[in-house]
Scaffold this active site. Structure first.
Site, PDB file in Angstrom:
ATOM      1  N   PRO A  10       0.820  -1.240   0.114  1.00 46.02           N
ATOM      2  CA  PRO A  10      -0.003  -0.197   0.014  1.00 46.02           C
ATOM      3  C   PRO A  10       0.920   1.158   0.153  1.00 46.02           C
ATOM      4  O   PRO A  10       1.949   1.342   0.647  1.00 46.02           O
ATOM      5  CB  PRO A  10      -0.755  -0.112   1.297  1.00 46.02           C
ATOM      6  N   ASN A  11       0.248   2.286  -0.675  1.00 42.75           N
ATOM      7  CA  ASN A  11       0.910   3.680  -1.061  1.00 42.75           C
ATOM      8  C   ASN A  11       1.882   3.625  -1.505  1.00 42.75           C
ATOM      9  O   ASN A  11       2.533   4.870  -1.955  1.00 42.75           O
ATOM     10  CB  ASN A  11       1.156   4.307   0.473  1.00 42.75           C
ATOM     11  N   ARG A  18       5.287  11.059  -2.508  1.00 39.28           N
ATOM     12  CA  ARG A  18       4.930  10.643  -1.138  1.00 39.28           C
ATOM     13  C   ARG A  18       6.434  10.887  -0.110  1.00 39.28           C
ATOM     14  O   ARG A  18       7.119  10.021  -0.444  1.00 39.28           O
ATOM     15  CB  ARG A  18       4.489   9.224  -0.839  1.00 39.28           C
ATOM     16  N   TYR A  23      11.294   8.478   1.414  1.00 36.11           N
ATOM     17  CA  TYR A  23      11.122   7.262   0.257  1.00 36.11           C
ATOM     18  C   TYR A  23      12.088   7.476  -1.130  1.00 36.11           C
ATOM     19  O   TYR A  23      12.156   6.823  -1.806  1.00 36.11           O
ATOM     20  CB  TYR A  23       9.770   7.028   0.051  1.00 36.11           C
ATOM     21  N   ASN A  75       7.829  -5.724  -1.180  1.00 37.15           N
ATOM     22  CA  ASN A  75       7.725  -4.758  -0.242  1.00 37.15           C
ATOM     23  C   ASN A  75       6.542  -4.681   0.310  1.00 37.15           C
ATOM     24  O   ASN A  75       5.531  -4.034  -0.246  1.00 37.15           O
ATOM     25  CB  ASN A  75       8.369  -3.112  -0.948  1.00 37.15           C
ATOM     26  N   ALA A  78       3.253  -0.915   4.748  1.00 40.98           N
ATOM     27  CA  ALA A  78       2.719  -0.933   5.846  1.00 40.98           C
ATOM     28  C   ALA A  78       2.213  -1.937   6.285  1.00 40.98           C
ATOM     29  O   ALA A  78       2.121  -2.387   7.570  1.00 40.98           O
ATOM     30  CB  ALA A  78       1.400   0.288   5.930  1.00 40.98           C
ATOM     31  N   HIS A  81       3.779  -4.520   9.186  1.00 42.85           N
ATOM     32  CA  HIS A  81       3.763  -4.655  10.403  1.00 42.85           C
ATOM     33  C   HIS A  81       2.130  -4.841  10.853  1.00 42.85           C
ATOM     34  O   HIS A  81       1.853  -4.855  12.175  1.00 42.85           O
ATOM     35  CB  HIS A  81       3.874  -3.170  11.231  1.00 42.85           C
ATOM     36  N   ASP A  88       0.649 -15.253   6.305  1.00 41.33           N
ATOM     37  CA  ASP A  88       0.019 -16.796   6.556  1.00 41.33           C
ATOM     38  C   ASP A  88       0.168 -17.118   4.776  1.00 41.33           C
ATOM     39  O   ASP A  88       0.404 -18.365   4.741  1.00 41.33           O
ATOM     40  CB  ASP A  88      -1.445 -16.795   7.110  1.00 41.33           C
ATOM     41  N   GLU A  99      11.972  -9.739   1.344  1.00 37.05           N
ATOM     42  CA  GLU A  99      11.391  -8.490   1.818  1.00 37.05           C
ATOM     43  C   GLU A  99      12.380  -7.464   1.527  1.00 37.05           C
ATOM     44  O   GLU A  99      13.659  -7.329   1.893  1.00 37.05           O
ATOM     45  CB  GLU A  99      11.150  -8.822   3.291  1.00 37.05           C
ATOM     46  N   HIS A 101      12.528  -2.889   1.742  1.00 38.67           N
ATOM     47  CA  HIS A 101      12.130  -1.823   2.283  1.00 38.67           C
ATOM     48  C   HIS A 101      12.829  -0.661   1.691  1.00 38.67           C
ATOM     49  O   HIS A 101      14.276  -0.647   1.734  1.00 38.67           O
ATOM     50  CB  HIS A 101      11.844  -1.673   3.752  1.00 38.67           C
ATOM     51  N   LEU A 102      12.560   0.505   1.170  1.00 34.89           N
ATOM     52  CA  LEU A 102      13.160   1.821   0.615  1.00 34.89           C
ATOM     53  C   LEU A 102      13.939   2.164   1.625  1.00 34.89           C
ATOM     54  O   LEU A 102      15.226   2.497   1.372  1.00 34.89           O
ATOM     55  CB  LEU A 102      12.208   2.772  -0.074  1.00 34.89           C
ATOM     56  N   SER A 103      13.411   2.661   2.903  1.00 30.54           N
ATOM     57  CA  SER A 103      14.013   3.200   3.875  1.00 30.54           C
ATOM     58  C   SER A 103      14.446   2.189   5.028  1.00 30.54           C
ATOM     59  O   SER A 103      14.082   0.866   5.034  1.00 30.54           O
ATOM     60  CB  SER A 103      13.068   4.187   4.767  1.00 30.54           C
ATOM     61  N   ARG A 108      13.465   4.288  12.021  1.00 29.61           N
ATOM     62  CA  ARG A 108      12.358   4.911  12.188  1.00 29.61           C
ATOM     63  C   ARG A 108      11.428   4.677  13.519  1.00 29.61           C
ATOM     64  O   ARG A 108      12.070   4.344  14.444  1.00 29.61           O
ATOM     65  CB  ARG A 108      11.468   4.596  10.837  1.00 29.61           C
ATOM     66  N   ARG A 112       7.621   0.204  13.368  1.00 31.17           N
ATOM     67  CA  ARG A 112       8.031  -0.091  12.144  1.00 31.17           C
ATOM     68  C   ARG A 112       9.285  -1.166  12.225  1.00 31.17           C
ATOM     69  O   ARG A 112       9.828  -1.766  11.259  1.00 31.17           O
ATOM     70  CB  ARG A 112       8.671   0.915  11.365  1.00 31.17           C
TER      71      ARG A 112
END
Length: 151
Positions: A10-11, A18, A23, A75, A78, A81, A88, A99, A101-103, A108, A112
């Site tokens: 998402p996002n 954003r 990011y 990625n 959100a 978490h 599952d 997995e 993540h950009l940041s 953070r 997170r």
């Protein structure tokens, strides 16, 4: 059927606008374009999916278990978490995944720092910005036997 499924949570459709301080300025389209070129040059098939819907992501991971997908790079954004359902689905299909993540999520907010996916993932890459996707795809391509073509 694609060898590799690249999932954006998402996002991430808002990348480039954003919170660029967190990011970066790279758009999702640019990330997907680079990923497609990387996989094509190695001779691997790539499918990309971005969704803000947990159900759509769960459905796609489940389908990957039967459609010939061999590796997933995700990625979860959100959902990292919050989504036991998506976790599952990964546990159920048993496909290898990385997995991304950009940041650097560990620098953070405390919420997170916990991922529902990391203990299932073959690797976790965070804090490299868009290069994290390139690194994950390099690893996936090598594991799938695309070898030197992946570099």
């Amino acid at each position: 059927m694609s060898d590799i499924l690249l999932i954006h949570g998402p996002n991430l459709n808002l990348l480039g606008t954003r919170e660029p301080g967190v990011y970066g300025a790279c758009t999702l389209e640019e990330i997907n374009h680079t990923a497609a070129e990387q996989c094509a040059s190695a001779g691997a098939g790539l499918e990309t999916l971005q969704s803000n819907s947990e159900a759509e992501l769960v459905d796609r991971v489940q389908l990957a278990g039967t459609d010939g997908t061999r590796f997933i790079v995700i990625n979860p954004a959100a959902f990292t978490h919050t989504s036991v359902a998506l976790r599952d689905a990964f546990a159920a299909v048993g496909l290898p995944f990385i997995e991304v993540h950009l940041s650097n999520v560990h620098t953070r907010e405390p919420f997170r720092h916990k991922s529902f996916f990391s203990d299932l993932a073959q690797a976790v890459i965070c804090g490299l910005g868009p290069r994290g996707y390139t690194a994950a795809l390099d690893a996936a391509l090598a594991q799938l036997g695309f070898g030197d073509k992946a570099n």
